[in-house]
Design a protein around this motif. Structure first.
Motif, PDB file in Angstrom:
ATOM      1  N   GLY A  75       4.927  46.354  29.477  1.00 44.83           N
ATOM      2  CA  GLY A  75       4.489  46.152  28.097  1.00 44.83           C
ATOM      3  C   GLY A  75       4.398  44.678  27.736  1.00 44.83           C
ATOM      4  O   GLY A  75       3.601  44.282  26.892  1.00 44.83           O
ATOM      5  N   TRP A  89      -3.084  44.658  25.613  1.00 45.53           N
ATOM      6  CA  TRP A  89      -3.296  46.090  25.340  1.00 45.53           C
ATOM      7  C   TRP A  89      -3.230  46.918  26.614  1.00 45.53           C
ATOM      8  O   TRP A  89      -2.943  48.107  26.582  1.00 45.53           O
ATOM      9  N   TYR A  92       0.355  47.694  26.872  1.00 44.74           N
ATOM     10  CA  TYR A  92       0.768  48.719  25.903  1.00 44.74           C
ATOM     11  C   TYR A  92       0.229  50.092  26.326  1.00 44.74           C
ATOM     12  O   TYR A  92       0.887  51.112  26.161  1.00 44.74           O
ATOM     13  N   LEU A  93      -0.989  50.080  26.892  1.00 45.23           N
ATOM     14  CA  LEU A  93      -1.578  51.352  27.347  1.00 45.23           C
ATOM     15  C   LEU A  93      -0.700  51.979  28.437  1.00 45.23           C
ATOM     16  O   LEU A  93      -0.430  53.184  28.430  1.00 45.23           O
ATOM     17  N   LEU A  96       2.453  53.431  26.838  1.00 44.64           N
ATOM     18  CA  LEU A  96       2.169  54.673  26.103  1.00 44.64           C
ATOM     19  C   LEU A  96       1.900  55.823  27.085  1.00 44.64           C
ATOM     20  O   LEU A  96       2.407  56.936  26.922  1.00 44.64           O
ATOM     21  N   THR A  97       1.141  55.532  28.150  1.00 48.50           N
ATOM     22  CA  THR A  97       0.827  56.583  29.129  1.00 48.50           C
ATOM     23  C   THR A  97       2.120  57.100  29.773  1.00 48.50           C
ATOM     24  O   THR A  97       2.342  58.308  29.852  1.00 48.50           O
ATOM     25  N   PHE A  99       5.126  56.973  28.643  1.00 51.15           N
ATOM     26  CA  PHE A  99       5.960  57.672  27.666  1.00 51.15           C
ATOM     27  C   PHE A  99       5.456  59.103  27.425  1.00 51.15           C
ATOM     28  O   PHE A  99       6.231  60.063  27.416  1.00 51.15           O
ATOM     29  N   LEU A 100       4.139  59.244  27.277  1.00 47.85           N
ATOM     30  CA  LEU A 100       3.593  60.584  27.028  1.00 47.85           C
ATOM     31  C   LEU A 100       3.792  61.479  28.255  1.00 47.85           C
ATOM     32  O   LEU A 100       4.132  62.658  28.136  1.00 47.85           O
ATOM     33  N   SER A 333       9.403  52.529  29.131  1.00 44.88           N
ATOM     34  CA  SER A 333       9.493  52.399  27.671  1.00 44.88           C
ATOM     35  C   SER A 333      10.798  51.742  27.249  1.00 44.88           C
ATOM     36  O   SER A 333      10.820  50.945  26.319  1.00 44.88           O
ATOM     37  N   THR A 388      -3.558  61.971  29.453  1.00 48.22           N
ATOM     38  CA  THR A 388      -2.853  60.944  30.230  1.00 48.22           C
ATOM     39  C   THR A 388      -3.398  60.837  31.649  1.00 48.22           C
ATOM     40  O   THR A 388      -3.840  59.775  32.076  1.00 48.22           O
TER      41      THR A 388
END
Ligand code: PFF
Length: 454
Positions: A75, A89, A92-93, A96-97, A99-100, A333, A388
């Motif tokens: 991140g 970004w 961050y992507l 997020l990926t 984490f999901l 994360s 994802t």
């Protein structure tokens, strides 16, 4: 500088085992065998090997370069290497990926606990094929049982992650990975000794090229990326803990070899056992949770104790493999929240655990009592998987290849890979070509194909 003071893995072996732990997971033991089964066996494996070593390993090295050079979790790494640019970004992507994925991956990981319990209690003994369909459906759609398993699994992951990089991640990898290798070897030996196992071995090792089409090729690429944990920030976050003496290319090749070895051995357990009792290998995702529970009992009908022990060990193996992967997903994360917002590691890990539980609960219920709530015709679990694995992962992998291949200074990349020139890397030009041209084009093809545009 704060980034340079962070704790890292204590040894090169610890680093390799941790990265291999991230890669080896449900993707190898659950997904790989059914992909092989559905795509005609050995021909798929050959293409898969090409995808792992020609595309996957170079992108893994690129992720390692980003993580180790920046000494920051995914991140933050792009922010460090390309400050004040939109490249942040991409980081961050990745977070997020990861984490999901952690949310819904933990649901399936939790199922392995139920199956260990069922195998231990001997309830697979004497059941017929239809009973396993019912068992799986009743369990996965039950409003409470999968949630309890999910909770236990997420808490186990949390327990390791809060212990930190060396005492949690590295120590657990050094313990769990050898255990996992031992279990998989024992099971493979048992399976190949079964009467009639040769058909399964032949299916796995003798290629039938008439089965090859573009779908096989693209399916193999998607599987290779998921299995190697690429595009989700896991490996670059782990690389930020690598020491300066770690050899990035060597580590990536080792992880690729270990991951492939485990996947092929998983096939060597499942196919000989399936063929020996006359079960078709192409039963899809249900292979491990519906077809498999009775395979060991049928196969070892003469010696029920071996059937019993093998089924317990198999689900234990699946759970351990899943755990080493959820740890890495959680770490992405946790490290991000810790570094970006300066939360303590425990607070960061608690937030990630709470968030992933929430996603896991909704994913799990969406397979049962909430299946009526749909997004674009998919339940929440399938929608998350689609978003994802089929959209965010390839997008992020293309961007990482472009970032390292085109944006970063070439000397910086070469210095990182050769440890400032102290390692010789005769294949560097080939590596650079793959990263700059082959990988972005290849992944774009998977991407377009998976969206159904090819
Ligand atoms: N590579 C893992 C598997 O094969 O199950 C799944 C995975 C873990 C994917 C971590 C992505 C990741 F970042």
């Amino acid at each position: 500088m704060r980034h340079n003071e962070r704790i890292g893995f204590g040894s090169k072996l610890g680093a390799i085992l941790a990265a291999a732990g991230s890669a080896v997971g449900l993707g190898n033991i659950w997904r790989f065998p059914y992909e092989v089964g559905n795509h005609g066996g050995a021909a798929f494996i050959l293409i898969y090997l090409g995808c792992v070593f020609i595309l996957g390993v170079p992108i893994m090295i690129a992720e390692f370069v980003v993580g180790r050079k920046a000494k920051a979790s995914t991140g933050e790494a792009f922010n460090v290497l390309a400050p004040k640019t939109p490249w942040k970004w991409v980081g961050y992507l990745g977070v997020l990926t990861g984490f999901l994925i952690l949310g819904y991956y933990s649901v399936v990981a939790g199922w392995t606990l139920e199956y260990i319990f069922q195998a231990l209690s001997g309830s697979f003994l004497g059941s017929a094929e239809g009973d396993f369909v019912t068992l799986f459906k009743n369990f996965s759609t039950h409003p409470l049982r999968p949630l309890v398993c999910l909770l236990v699994f997420v808490l186990a992951t949390h327990w390791v992650v809060v212990r930190g990089v060396q005492k949690g991640i590295e120590r657990s990898s050094k313990l769990l990975m050898p255990l996992l290798f031992a279990l998989i070897l024992i099971l493979a030996v048992c399976a190949v000794m079964l009467p009639g196992a040769e058909k399964g071995i032949r299916f796995l090792l003798q290629p039938d090229f008439s089965k090859l089409d573009s779908e096989v090729f693209l399916g193999a690429m998607g599987q290779a990326f998921f299995s190697l944990s690429l595009g989700m920030g896991c490996l670059s976050t782990y690389a930020s803990y690598f020491g300066k003496e770690s050899r990035l290319a060597h580590t990536a090749v080792s992880v690729g070899l270990i991951d492939t070895f485990v996947a092929v051995l998983a096939g060597l357990i499942i196919f000989p056992a399936a063929f020996s009792v006359g079960i078709s290998p192409d039963s899809g995702p249900s292979l491990v949770f519906i077809t498999l529970p009775n395979i060991f009992h049928q196969a070892f009908a003469g010696i029920p104790l071996i059937g019993y022990v093998c089924s317990v060990l198999f689900y234990l193996l699946l759970a351990l493999a899943a755990l080493t992967s959820t740890i890495s997903l959680h770490e992405v994360s946790t490290a991000f929240l810790h570094e970006k917002f300066h939360f303590s590691r425990i607070k960061a890990a608690r937030l990630v655990t709470a968030g992933s539980l929430l996603i896991g609960i909704v994913s799990s219920l969406s397979l049962g009592c909430w299946s009526g709530y749909q997004i674009a015709g998919l339940n929440f679990f399938d929608a998350l998987d689609f978003l994802t694995a089929k959209i965010m992962l390839p997008l992020s992998a293309i961007l990482i290849a472009i970032f390292v291949g085109w944006y970063l200074d070439k000397r910086l990349v070469k210095d990182e890979i050769t440890n400032k020139g102290s390692l010789s890397m005769p294949l560097y030009p080939v590596y650079s070509f793959i990263l700059r041209y082959v990988a972005p084009v290849g992944i774009t093809l998977i991407f377009i194909n998976e969206l159904g545009w090819l």
